[in-house]
Design an enzyme around this catalytic site. Structure first.
Site, PDB file in Angstrom:
ATOM      1  CG  HIS A  58      42.910  34.952  45.748  1.00 24.79           C
ATOM      2  ND1 HIS A  58      44.049  34.841  46.510  1.00 24.79           N
ATOM      3  CD2 HIS A  58      43.133  34.272  44.606  1.00 24.79           C
ATOM      4  CE1 HIS A  58      44.931  34.122  45.836  1.00 24.79           C
ATOM      5  NE2 HIS A  58      44.406  33.763  44.677  1.00 24.79           N
ATOM      6  CG  HIS A  73      40.073  32.429  41.416  1.00 26.02           C
ATOM      7  ND1 HIS A  73      40.104  33.799  41.447  1.00 26.02           N
ATOM      8  CD2 HIS A  73      41.351  32.012  41.454  1.00 26.02           C
ATOM      9  CE1 HIS A  73      41.375  34.201  41.467  1.00 26.02           C
ATOM     10  NE2 HIS A  73      42.145  33.131  41.486  1.00 26.02           N
TER      11      HIS A  73
END
Length: 151
Positions: A58, A73
């Site tokens: 992620h 992110h």
């Protein structure tokens, strides 16, 4: 020294303050900008030339050869997905070029799972006044200029 930081994903530029996470919205990890991605399967690409120093499904960090490092992110709270829906295209320690695919993902599925797919792009360990020209708003393609970082 100036580092040109490219968008890791295609979508719409949004101010960091609008990211639905106080850690990013208040620039606690560093200044930057965010991109609300298109809702189609895509590859998140490296925002700079450098070395992948942190790699999670992620999120990832690419450090330039001159030191500055950029955090990407992919979505908010997506760590809770434990890697599901993400495909790594590189390994930690690998040298990458700006625009090179790093992680495959599907922002539409992230949103359908109840998470925000917005992508903060952070200049780690930077002072807010070190960020120069920024794409303030509007559409951006993956690999297109997002901001400059003067260090």
């Amino acid at each position: 020294m100036t580092v040109r930081v490219a968008s890791p994903v295609g979508g719409r530029v949004v101010p960091l303050a609008e990211v639905p996470d106080p850690v990013f919205a208040q620039a606690m990890v560093g200044p930057g900008i965010a991109v609300d991605p298109e809702r189609a399967p895509a590859d998140a690409v490296s925002p700079v030339d450098g070395t992948v120093v942190t790699l999670h499904p992620h999120a990832f960090v690419v450090a330039t050869d001159t030191g500055p490092a950029v955090l990407v992110h992919l979505g908010i709270d997506t760590v809770k997905l434990k890697g599901e829906g993400f495909t790594l295209h590189v390994v930690k320690g690998e040298s990458v070029r700006a625009g090179q695919p790093v992680v495959g993902w599907d922002p539409g599925k992230i949103e359908a799972a109840g998470y925000s797919p917005v992508c903060p792009v952070i200049a780690l360990d930077a002072q807010p006044d070190e960020l120069g020209e920024q794409r303030a708003s509007g559409a951006v393609e993956a690999g297109a200029p997002l901001f400059t970082w003067h260090r």
